[in-house]
Design a protein around this motif. Structure first.
Motif, PDB file in Angstrom:
ATOM      1  N   UNK A   4       0.863  -1.157   0.145  1.00  0.00           N
ATOM      2  CA  UNK A   4       0.024   0.123  -0.182  1.00  0.00           C
ATOM      3  C   UNK A   4       0.863   1.315  -0.108  1.00  0.00           C
ATOM      4  N   UNK A   5       2.144   1.235   0.137  1.00  0.00           N
ATOM      5  CA  UNK A   5       2.967   2.517   0.031  1.00  0.00           C
ATOM      6  C   UNK A   5       4.405   2.285   0.332  1.00  0.00           C
ATOM      7  N   UNK A   6       5.203   3.248   0.760  1.00  0.00           N
ATOM      8  CA  UNK A   6       6.435   3.421   1.357  1.00  0.00           C
ATOM      9  C   UNK A   6       6.696   3.881   2.401  1.00  0.00           C
ATOM     10  N   UNK A   7       7.342   3.581   3.541  1.00  0.00           N
ATOM     11  CA  UNK A   7       7.807   4.085   4.655  1.00  0.00           C
ATOM     12  C   UNK A   7       9.229   4.870   4.470  1.00  0.00           C
ATOM     13  N   UNK A   8       9.040   6.185   4.774  1.00  0.00           N
ATOM     14  CA  UNK A   8      10.160   7.108   4.566  1.00  0.00           C
ATOM     15  C   UNK A   8      10.561   7.580   5.783  1.00  0.00           C
ATOM     16  N   UNK A  22      -0.530   8.112  -3.797  1.00  0.00           N
ATOM     17  CA  UNK A  22       0.205   9.619  -3.847  1.00  0.00           C
ATOM     18  C   UNK A  22       1.632   9.636  -4.328  1.00  0.00           C
ATOM     19  N   UNK A  23       1.839   8.477  -4.969  1.00  0.00           N
ATOM     20  CA  UNK A  23       3.092   8.203  -5.663  1.00  0.00           C
ATOM     21  C   UNK A  23       3.027   8.734  -7.165  1.00  0.00           C
ATOM     22  N   UNK A  24       1.910   8.793  -7.971  1.00  0.00           N
ATOM     23  CA  UNK A  24       2.098   9.264  -9.464  1.00  0.00           C
ATOM     24  C   UNK A  24       0.708   9.352  -9.857  1.00  0.00           C
ATOM     25  N   UNK A  25       0.920  10.559 -10.643  1.00  0.00           N
ATOM     26  CA  UNK A  25      -0.577  10.993 -11.338  1.00  0.00           C
ATOM     27  C   UNK A  25      -1.286   9.647 -12.137  1.00  0.00           C
ATOM     28  N   UNK A  26      -0.138   8.923 -12.474  1.00  0.00           N
ATOM     29  CA  UNK A  26      -0.856   7.829 -13.290  1.00  0.00           C
ATOM     30  C   UNK A  26      -1.432   6.632 -12.545  1.00  0.00           C
ATOM     31  N   UNK A  27      -2.101   5.698 -13.272  1.00  0.00           N
ATOM     32  CA  UNK A  27      -2.794   4.682 -12.568  1.00  0.00           C
ATOM     33  C   UNK A  27      -1.849   4.060 -11.435  1.00  0.00           C
ATOM     34  N   UNK A  28      -2.167   3.812 -10.429  1.00  0.00           N
ATOM     35  CA  UNK A  28      -1.207   3.511  -9.326  1.00  0.00           C
ATOM     36  C   UNK A  28      -0.396   2.098  -9.654  1.00  0.00           C
ATOM     37  N   UNK A  43       9.957  14.431  -1.048  1.00  0.00           N
ATOM     38  CA  UNK A  43       8.337  14.419  -0.970  1.00  0.00           C
ATOM     39  C   UNK A  43       7.811  15.440  -0.320  1.00  0.00           C
ATOM     40  N   UNK A  44       6.443  15.620  -0.317  1.00  0.00           N
ATOM     41  CA  UNK A  44       5.699  16.736   0.206  1.00  0.00           C
ATOM     42  C   UNK A  44       4.930  16.322   1.366  1.00  0.00           C
ATOM     43  N   UNK A  48      -0.338  15.775   8.891  1.00  0.00           N
ATOM     44  CA  UNK A  48       0.281  15.292  10.227  1.00  0.00           C
ATOM     45  C   UNK A  48      -0.675  15.196  11.165  1.00  0.00           C
ATOM     46  N   UNK A  49      -0.925  13.946  11.641  1.00  0.00           N
ATOM     47  CA  UNK A  49      -2.005  13.531  12.661  1.00  0.00           C
ATOM     48  C   UNK A  49      -1.207  13.448  14.139  1.00  0.00           C
ATOM     49  N   UNK A  50      -1.258  14.538  14.932  1.00  0.00           N
ATOM     50  CA  UNK A  50      -0.207  14.545  16.025  1.00  0.00           C
ATOM     51  C   UNK A  50      -0.933  13.376  17.061  1.00  0.00           C
ATOM     52  N   UNK A  51      -2.232  13.406  17.131  1.00  0.00           N
ATOM     53  CA  UNK A  51      -2.945  12.337  17.963  1.00  0.00           C
ATOM     54  C   UNK A  51      -2.428  10.962  17.693  1.00  0.00           C
ATOM     55  N   UNK A  52      -2.498  10.437  16.345  1.00  0.00           N
ATOM     56  CA  UNK A  52      -1.952   9.114  16.144  1.00  0.00           C
ATOM     57  C   UNK A  52      -0.537   9.088  15.626  1.00  0.00           C
ATOM     58  N   UNK A  53       0.244  10.187  15.590  1.00  0.00           N
ATOM     59  CA  UNK A  53       1.539  10.359  15.491  1.00  0.00           C
ATOM     60  C   UNK A  53       1.906   9.542  14.056  1.00  0.00           C
ATOM     61  N   UNK A  54       1.031  10.142  13.185  1.00  0.00           N
ATOM     62  CA  UNK A  54       1.266   9.644  11.643  1.00  0.00           C
ATOM     63  C   UNK A  54       1.357  10.823  10.769  1.00  0.00           C
ATOM     64  N   UNK A  55       2.387  10.744   9.767  1.00  0.00           N
ATOM     65  CA  UNK A  55       2.717  11.672   8.809  1.00  0.00           C
ATOM     66  C   UNK A  55       2.393  11.156   7.410  1.00  0.00           C
ATOM     67  N   UNK A  56       1.430  11.680   6.554  1.00  0.00           N
ATOM     68  CA  UNK A  56       1.308  11.203   5.066  1.00  0.00           C
ATOM     69  C   UNK A  56       1.949  12.270   4.321  1.00  0.00           C
ATOM     70  N   UNK A  57       2.704  11.467   3.256  1.00  0.00           N
ATOM     71  CA  UNK A  57       3.630  12.295   2.546  1.00  0.00           C
ATOM     72  C   UNK A  57       3.135  11.877   1.162  1.00  0.00           C
ATOM     73  N   UNK A  58       3.601  12.698   0.054  1.00  0.00           N
ATOM     74  CA  UNK A  58       3.297  12.664  -1.277  1.00  0.00           C
ATOM     75  C   UNK A  58       4.568  12.920  -2.390  1.00  0.00           C
ATOM     76  N   UNK A  59       4.668  12.048  -3.335  1.00  0.00           N
ATOM     77  CA  UNK A  59       5.650  12.312  -4.422  1.00  0.00           C
ATOM     78  C   UNK A  59       5.017  13.028  -5.440  1.00  0.00           C
ATOM     79  N   UNK A  60       3.937  12.596  -5.910  1.00  0.00           N
ATOM     80  CA  UNK A  60       3.239  13.280  -7.189  1.00  0.00           C
ATOM     81  C   UNK A  60       3.108  14.680  -7.162  1.00  0.00           C
ATOM     82  N   UNK A  61       2.880  15.134  -5.918  1.00  0.00           N
ATOM     83  CA  UNK A  61       2.607  16.632  -5.918  1.00  0.00           C
ATOM     84  C   UNK A  61       3.985  17.527  -6.192  1.00  0.00           C
ATOM     85  N   UNK A  62       5.089  16.977  -6.436  1.00  0.00           N
ATOM     86  CA  UNK A  62       6.056  17.707  -6.938  1.00  0.00           C
ATOM     87  C   UNK A  62       6.079  17.970  -8.623  1.00  0.00           C
ATOM     88  N   UNK A  63       5.241  17.251  -9.026  1.00  0.00           N
ATOM     89  CA  UNK A  63       4.924  17.435 -10.490  1.00  0.00           C
ATOM     90  C   UNK A  63       3.624  17.886 -10.699  1.00  0.00           C
TER      91      UNK A  63
END
Length: 268
Positions: A4-8, A22-28, A43-44, A48-63
């Protein structure tokens, strides 16, 4: 890397997740096709979910978003060119720009060929042109039409393509199990049913020119039929209709057809 994704690792002890969507604008694709363990990526931070201590990142948003680029460049009514990417039972998908496809519904493929299977007229990889019919911004979908490249020919079909008209070199545009589709002019295709083949028709290939003759116009279902047999020969009066020919072979109006049917009823 997971399905389901990559941990950075952002900093020591702080990690974020780039979801596959969130990795590519094309079909995942599977994340392993886009990144690998140990690779340094930019990445972007999306959330940031402070309560759950989770951070969501994106690659495709740089393009740039291909959809945004497409809508800035095209509008309904514009002509586009592209390759057929895939074919379904209901239509043909055409690549317009990188990351943006449009769909031609089978009802918008031809004015004169009743298309039950779009693969009878087009094949994956074909270069085609089409008109943009509509753009759905909410669902990011583009509706296209191929027949709309030309005006509707039916108002003048009986005059332009009378029964018995002979075509010396009609190119074969597609081959179906039940016959050959030939182009009579831009925007007008006709069907030569398999039972109307001659020796040339039985071995014909796409792009080959064949000699044929108009035998039937179906003004209700908007179909044009031809034959390769005895082309140009005088047809006997009262020629029996073939099973593929319409009842209104003479091109009568719908009103004429209704009157004819009513005339056969016993109203006593």
């Amino acid at each position: 890397i997971t399905d389901y994704g990559a941990v950075i690792e952002m900093e020591q002890g702080i990690e974020g997740l780039i979801h596959v969507s969130e990795m590519s604008w094309k079909k995942p694709k599977h994340p392993s096709k886009l990144v690998e363990v140990g690779q340094t990526v930019e990445c972007v931070v999306l959330d940031v979910d402070a309560e759950q201590k989770r951070i969501s990142l994106g690659l495709k948003q740089l393009e740039p978003d291909p959809w945004t680029l497409f809508t800035e460049k095209y509008s309904p009514g514009d002509k586009i060119g592209g390759k057929v990417r895939s074919i379904t039972d209901y239509g043909v998908f055409i690549g317009i720009e990188e990351g943006v496809d449009g769909m031609v519904h089978k009802s918008d493929l031809s004015w004169t060929a009743k298309v039950n299977n779009p693969a009878d007229l087009h094949h994956k990889g074909d270069d085609v042109e089409a008109i943009i019919l509509s753009i759905n911004h909410d669902e990011k979908k583009v509706s296209l039409g191929i027949k709309q490249l030309w005006d509707d020919p039916w108002p003048s079909m009986m005059t332009e393509f009378p029964l018995g008209r002979v075509f010396e070199d009609a190119p074969v545009v597609s081959i179906a199990e039940y016959g050959l589709f030939v182009r009579l002019r831009d925007g007008v295709e006709g069907l030569i049913p398999k039972e109307e083949f001659d020796e040339i028709g039985a071995a014909a290939k796409v792009g080959q020119n064949v000699k044929c003759e108009v035998t039937s116009l179906d003004t209700v279902d908007r179909r044009l039929f031809l034959t390769m047999k005895s082309v140009g020969a005088e047809r006997p009066a009262g020629r029996p209709q073939k099973k593929y020919e319409a009842d209104n072979q003479t091109g009568g109006t719908l009103g004429d057809l209704i009157k004819e049917k009513l005339g056969k009823l016993d109203l006593k």
